[in-house]
Design a protein around this motif. Structure first.
Motif, mmCIF file in Angstrom:
data_model
loop_
_atom_site.group_PDB
_atom_site.id
_atom_site.type_symbol
_atom_site.label_atom_id
_atom_site.label_comp_id
_atom_site.label_asym_id
_atom_site.label_seq_id
_atom_site.Cartn_x
_atom_site.Cartn_y
_atom_site.Cartn_z
ATOM 1 N N SER A 188 4.729 -11.840 6.476
ATOM 2 C CA SER A 188 4.874 -10.356 6.443
ATOM 3 C C SER A 188 3.906 -9.667 5.227
ATOM 4 N N ILE A 189 3.925 -10.463 4.374
ATOM 5 C CA ILE A 189 3.292 -10.039 3.194
ATOM 6 C C ILE A 189 1.810 -9.834 3.655
ATOM 7 N N ASN A 190 1.247 -10.734 4.344
ATOM 8 C CA ASN A 190 -0.178 -10.616 4.823
ATOM 9 C C ASN A 190 -0.299 -9.543 5.588
ATOM 10 N N PHE A 191 0.576 -9.190 6.392
ATOM 11 C CA PHE A 191 0.422 -8.083 7.387
ATOM 12 C C PHE A 191 0.439 -6.766 6.551
ATOM 13 N N ILE A 192 1.542 -6.659 5.700
ATOM 14 C CA ILE A 192 1.577 -5.522 4.886
ATOM 15 C C ILE A 192 0.283 -5.190 4.011
ATOM 16 N N VAL A 193 -0.012 -6.187 3.157
ATOM 17 C CA VAL A 193 -1.370 -5.922 2.459
ATOM 18 C C VAL A 193 -2.716 -5.884 3.532
ATOM 19 N N THR A 194 -2.919 -6.363 4.391
ATOM 20 C CA THR A 194 -3.953 -6.241 5.468
ATOM 21 C C THR A 194 -4.050 -4.695 6.187
ATOM 22 N N ILE A 195 -2.793 -4.401 6.421
ATOM 23 C CA ILE A 195 -2.632 -2.993 7.073
ATOM 24 C C ILE A 195 -2.564 -1.913 6.171
ATOM 25 N N LEU A 196 -2.392 -2.066 4.745
ATOM 26 C CA LEU A 196 -2.421 -1.019 3.914
ATOM 27 C C LEU A 196 -3.731 -1.218 3.165
ATOM 28 N N ASN A 197 -4.490 -2.194 3.226
ATOM 29 C CA ASN A 197 -5.488 -2.386 2.102
ATOM 30 C C ASN A 197 -6.827 -2.705 2.872
ATOM 31 N N MET A 198 -6.930 -2.967 4.100
ATOM 32 C CA MET A 198 -8.324 -3.412 4.848
ATOM 33 C C MET A 198 -8.467 -2.838 5.977
ATOM 34 N N ARG A 199 -8.128 -1.550 6.111
ATOM 35 C CA ARG A 199 -8.556 -0.681 7.181
ATOM 36 C C ARG A 199 -9.886 -0.347 7.027
ATOM 37 N N ALA A 200 -10.815 -0.207 8.342
ATOM 38 C CA ALA A 200 -12.015 0.288 8.273
ATOM 39 C C ALA A 200 -12.122 1.552 7.634
ATOM 40 N N PRO A 201 -13.257 2.151 7.394
ATOM 41 C CA PRO A 201 -13.314 3.665 6.883
ATOM 42 C C PRO A 201 -12.892 4.526 8.242
ATOM 43 N N GLY A 202 -12.121 5.451 7.823
ATOM 44 C CA GLY A 202 -11.807 6.565 8.731
ATOM 45 C C GLY A 202 -10.510 6.010 9.507
ATOM 46 N N VAL A 203 -10.115 4.711 9.452
ATOM 47 C CA VAL A 203 -8.774 4.483 9.993
ATOM 48 C C VAL A 203 -7.639 4.785 8.909
ATOM 49 N N LYS A 204 -7.336 5.986 9.057
ATOM 50 C CA LYS A 204 -6.140 6.696 8.261
ATOM 51 C C LYS A 204 -5.141 5.988 8.620
ATOM 52 N N LEU A 205 -3.590 6.191 7.756
ATOM 53 C CA LEU A 205 -2.763 5.726 8.283
ATOM 54 C C LEU A 205 -2.044 6.444 9.452
ATOM 55 N N ASN A 206 -2.310 7.781 9.534
ATOM 56 C CA ASN A 206 -2.092 8.537 10.808
ATOM 57 C C ASN A 206 -3.004 8.509 11.884
ATOM 58 N N ARG A 207 -3.835 7.722 11.894
ATOM 59 C CA ARG A 207 -4.873 7.297 12.946
ATOM 60 C C ARG A 207 -4.720 5.707 13.440
ATOM 61 N N MET A 208 -3.772 5.101 12.921
ATOM 62 C CA MET A 208 -3.625 3.514 13.192
ATOM 63 C C MET A 208 -2.805 3.741 14.580
ATOM 64 N N PRO A 209 -3.266 2.423 15.366
ATOM 65 C CA PRO A 209 -2.591 2.359 16.630
ATOM 66 C C PRO A 209 -0.936 2.241 16.289
ATOM 67 N N VAL A 210 -0.124 2.696 17.286
ATOM 68 C CA VAL A 210 1.055 2.468 17.205
ATOM 69 C C VAL A 210 1.629 1.033 17.010
ATOM 70 N N PHE A 211 1.055 0.082 17.586
ATOM 71 C CA PHE A 211 1.350 -1.355 17.421
ATOM 72 C C PHE A 211 0.951 -1.724 15.998
ATOM 73 N N VAL A 212 0.207 -1.229 15.258
ATOM 74 C CA VAL A 212 0.106 -1.499 13.891
ATOM 75 C C VAL A 212 1.127 -0.890 13.102
ATOM 76 N N TRP A 213 1.406 0.296 13.459
ATOM 77 C CA TRP A 213 2.637 0.827 12.646
ATOM 78 C C TRP A 213 3.540 -0.116 12.823
ATOM 79 N N THR A 214 3.959 -0.517 14.081
ATOM 80 C CA THR A 214 5.379 -1.333 14.069
ATOM 81 C C THR A 214 5.250 -2.634 13.509
ATOM 82 N N MET A 215 4.062 -3.123 13.536
ATOM 83 C CA MET A 215 4.031 -4.433 12.626
ATOM 84 C C MET A 215 4.186 -4.184 11.309
#
Lengths: 609, 194, 106
Positions: A177-204
């Motif tokens: 889980s720690i890995n998912f949190i850091v990955t999702i918050l900190n490793m998005r490609a340019p342009g992948v804002k939080l409100n553009r993430m796929p819903v599955f990523v949000w739920t994870m």
């Protein structure tokens, strides 16, 4: 991997060895994801066989297929396996494979920690199952209520295996889980804002937070139980002035968020499948995301609805009843999101879509019976009956499993480059859907008629035989469907229709690379300017793979971390320490040595950070 | 091991390790709060037998002071690393380790004395909750000391400096967190009459 | 070493020079520990005629103050990204939810 269809060269011993070493030391999130899913499917099968044993025993009145003790072990291991060793890891596996792809990352934030989580899951699960060969499996239910779990009432070592096995897999869950949190918050490609993430990523993301905050309470509960069982304390012993109810509070403070830990990613999976096969963007993305976060928070305030019958003060019971009903609101928002996504869409009834749609329908049934059970007086009437069993199987089987199966059909082409066979897939869907309803729908009536759950048999003449027999036939129907599913996977791996980059015309980033993706995932990530990066909004169609490639500027600095054996060594050390606590301290000392050696190797390894 | 690379190429501009570690600490906070709550709800129940009157408050207060001071030494370590002061770095890191080890030593002494006076792990609810809560904290301090010793070995090899202090920072976060937990355990277990 | 960085928390790029006077924080923490001992000494309790409730509240306030100093300055949340603060605060939130409800329930 892409050339699976061609006959492999005659295997030499060395090459098999190198393949094995490659998988055992991999830190590639895709390989780790595949191993998670394979391991979870294995335990899904084991848990399913345990369920079949239970159903055979209950097929008629006063049958003696299973000894009552064995029945208790099957019941406990079925619940424990399905929650901890099947549902959680299969979602962790799909997340592992697809979260980095969906946000345009090269890997997870901590590749070795990721591998550590996998090996802890595998070894912890094996430790738990070792109990069958060491005097007896856990036999006090997956909820393990004290004082039934204390040494007096469960004298063999089964519960110790339960405690320590689940602690090991619990470390895996928290690390993952720690890995998912850091990955999702900190490793998005340019342009992948939080409100553009796929819903599955949000739920994870939300699920990872739930795991991080819910598991400590389970760990404390298990530590205290272990001390009670092995070191003479009495944290759950009324005779020394303690209160056994403490277990229930600690367990359900974890246990109810746990329900959402497994069901939120399932929501996410459906939120990926339904839009693609309706050719419409998800309806009300923002509401869907806020509802996910809201469910995450509220899920921590409803736990005592599992305990209405233990004698809570009325105010407390009604407060928890009310919060349990409130959580239905964000859940209902999601249901409407999915329905309105399909509304006026051009729907393609692929197998994945059939599973997703049937998920929506079945989950509504499970949700509604949940609201009934949140009503305190109704709960008093129905608690510990088969109505509850029907309810949570509609949410967990109808919710989690149906959507996971849908995701298997949806993402198999991406993972292995070939589609699963659609005709056999539909046979699988029909058998699963019909079998599921045959098994669990009758349980509503059995429960209303007063049939208690968790019992090894029931008397003849109570009128429960017919419905129970129907349920058993249903369970075997599901099993038949599952066999077809397994065969479909094995055959399609070699003979399936080649998928190409984007077989379903999806628009999220995982479809912007080859199937299966290369080790570094992407040569480059296409520019992300919306929630549907692969969608051509002018021509209202999905970009072709060639058009996607044209958008990509290849990244020249691709650095992949080297493989590492240390996660496996550390995981082995931790598991051996846990085993030592069950058997003898000498083994634990050995585990500590292995663990420390692993940690030293881990620290010394070059090529990370 | 080039640490400040972390600032570039991450979405939030934060270091993965620090972000991950804060998440871990948040989880640990729930863990310790759960243990503390178990202590609180069981204190005042079934009070027969040896109880909190056996606790040596002056000694533990001194130990509290030592642990707090070790946290001071830890921030001075990181401060020295950021200034490139290798001697200061090694000195304060060693001080942190010594004070941490002293804390554990006093706790072992305290346990032995209490057991000698009749308060054991299984005496009564107070014994169970007291040893479980302070024992888990002590185990965390011990892990911290081992971690700092490993860090010290790396410091002797000159691996930390102004452009690589994140590993020290993370170790420091753990150390301060353990201190933070003790800040609450000390009054709740030793001072407040429940 | 006494310069107090007037750094706005929340900006992602952490200014490396900004830090508080750590020695002063150490002194404050020690003083607060002494105060904790003081309010539990029978002499002070008699002198100020404090009830047990007042003593306990004082102890909790001192502990919270010490904790705040450790988190804000030693763990430098005050000078770091707000993301870390949020992360830890959410954990504390759930911890408080658990602890208050459990204390009320038992």
């Amino acid at each position: 991997m892409a050339t699976r269809a061609e006959a492999l060269p005659v295997p030499r011993v060395a090459s098999w060895w190198s393949v094995l070493v490659d998988w055992l030391t991999t830190v590639d999130h895709k390989k780790i994801g595949i191993m998670y899913v394979v391991g979870a499917l294995f335990f899904l099968g084991v848990g399913g066989i345990e369920a079949l044993a239970i159903r055979v025993q209950l097929a008629g009145a006063e049958r003696a297929f299973l000894h009552p003790q064995t029945y208790n072990e099957m019941l406990t291991m079925h619940g424990t396996t399905m929650i901890f060793l099947a549902a959680m890891p299969i979602l962790a596996g799909l997340g592992n494979y697809f979260v980095p792809l969906m946000i345009g990352a090269r890997d997870m934030a901590f590749p070795r920690l990721n591998a550590l989580g996998l090996w802890l899951f595998i070894l912890g699960s094996l430790l738990l199952y070792l109990s069958f060969f060491s005097g007896g499996a856990p036999d006090a239910g997956w909820f393990a209520y004290a004082p039934l779990t204390t040494k007096t009432y469960s004298p063999h070592k089964g519960m110790d295996f339960w405690i320590l096995g689940l602690m090991v897999t619990g470390i895996a869950s928290i690390a993952g889980s720690i890995n998912f949190i850091v990955t999702i918050l900190n490793m998005r490609a340019p342009g992948v804002k939080l409100n553009r993430m796929p819903v599955f990523v949000w739920t994870m993301l939300v699920t990872s937070f739930l795991i991080v905050f819910a598991f400590p309470s389970l760990t404390v509960a298990q530590v205290l139980l272990f001390l009670d069982r092995n070191f003479g304390t009495g944290f759950y012993a009324a005779e020394v002035g303690a209160t056994p109810i403490l277990w229930q509070h600690l367990f359900w403070f974890f246990g109810h968020p746990e329900v959402y830990i497994v069901v939120l990613p399932a929501f996410g999976l459906v939120s990926e499948i339904i839009p693609v096969f309706s050719r419409k963007p998800i309806f009300g993305y923002t509401a869907l995301v806020y509802a996910t976060v809201a469910i995450g928070f509220i899920s921590f305030t409803v736990w005592a609805h599992h305990m209405f019958a233990v004698g809570l003060p009325p105010v407390v019971a009604y407060a928890f009843g009310a919060s349990s009903m409130i959580i239905a609101v964000p859940t209902a928002i999601k249901i409407f999101n999915w329905i309105f996504t399909m509304w006026k869409g051009s729907i393609r009834l692929t197998t994945a879509m059939l599973f997703a749609i049937s998920f929506v329908a079945m989950f509504v049934i499970g949700g509604l019976s949940g609201i009934m059970l949140a009503t305190v007086p109704v709960d008093w009437q129905l608690t510990d009956t088969y109505f509850v069993v029907a309810h949570f199987h509609y949410t967990l089987f109808g919710g989690v499993l149906l959507s996971v199966l849908g995701a298997c059909y949806y993402w198999f082409p991406k993972m292995f480059g070939r589609k699963l066979d659609e005709r056999w897939g539909k046979v699988h869907w029909v058998l699963t859907f019909v079998g599921f309803n045959m098994t669990f729908l009758p349980m509503h009536w059995l429960g209303l008629d007063g049939m208690p759950r968790r019992i090894a048999t029931y008397g003849a003449g109570l009128g429960w035989d017919v419905l129970n027999f129907v349920a058993t036939v249903g369970a075997f129907t599901i099993a038949a469907g599952t066999v077809i599913f397994i065969l479909n996977m094995v055959v399609s791996l070699w003979k399936g229709e080649p998928a190409g980059d984007n077989p379903w015309e999806g628009w999220t980033l995982e479809w912007a690379t080859s199937s299966p993706p290369p080790a570094h995932n992407f040569d480059g990530v296409p520019p992300v300017e919306s929630r549907r990066p692969l969608w051509n909004s002018h021509e209202k169609r999905v970009l072709t793979p060639a058009e996607v490639r044209a958008l990509i500027t290849p990244d020249e600095h691709v650095h992949l971390p080297p493989p590492s054996v240390w996660p496996l060594v550390v995981a082995a050390g931790i598991t051996i320490i846990a085993a030592g606590f069950i058997y003898t301290m000498f083994v634990a000392v050995l585990g500590v040595v292995i663990f420390l050696a692993g940690v030293v190797g881990w620290i010394q390894q070059e090529g990370y950070h | 091991m080039t640490a400040q690379v972390e600032k570039h190429g991450t979405t939030l501009g934060l270091d993965h390790r620090k972000l991950g570690f804060w998440t871990f600490l948040a989880s640990e906070a729930v863990f310790f709060m759960t243990l503390i709550v178990v202590f609180i709800i069981y204190s005042g129940r079934a009070t027969e037998g040896p109880g909190r009157e056996l606790l040596n408050i002056p000694l533990t207060a001194f130990n509290t002071f030592v642990l707090l001071t070790s946290s001071l030494a830890m921030v001075l370590t990181i401060d020295a690393a950021r200034r490139g002061n290798q001697r200061g770095l090694k000195f304060w890191l060693l001080m942190t380790i010594l004070m941490g080890a002293f804390f554990v030593g006093v706790q072992v002494y305290e346990y032995r004395k209490l057991i000698h006076e009749g308060l054991t792990f299984t005496s009564n609810l107070f014994g169970m909750t007291f040893y479980t809560l302070t024992g888990f904290h002590g185990a965390h301090v011990t892990v911290g000391v081992l971690w700092l010793i490993a860090t010290y070995i790396k410091a002797l090899q000159g691996k930390f400096g102004p452009d690589n202090y994140i590993p020290l920072d993370v170790a420091g976060l753990y150390w301060h967190f353990v201190d933070l937990v003790w800040v609450f355990i000390f009054p709740i277990v030793y001072l407040i009459r429940w | 070493m006494a310069e107090h960085g007037g750094h706005t928390p929340g900006t992602a790029a952490v200014s490396h020079g900004a830090h508080p006077n750590y020695w002063l924080i150490g002194v404050v923490l020690s003083v607060l520990t002494v105060l904790e001992l003081a309010v539990t000494s029978s002499y002070v309790i008699r002198l100020l005629n404090m009830s047990e409730f007042v003593t306990n509240v004082a102890l909790l306030v001192f502990a919270l103050a010490k904790g705040a100093f450790v988190v804000a300055y030693y763990m430098h949340l005050k000078f770091d990204s707000r993301v870390y603060t949020t992360m830890f605060a959410v954990g504390i939130l759930f911890a408080l939810l658990l602890s208050t409800t459990f204390i009320l329930l038992f």
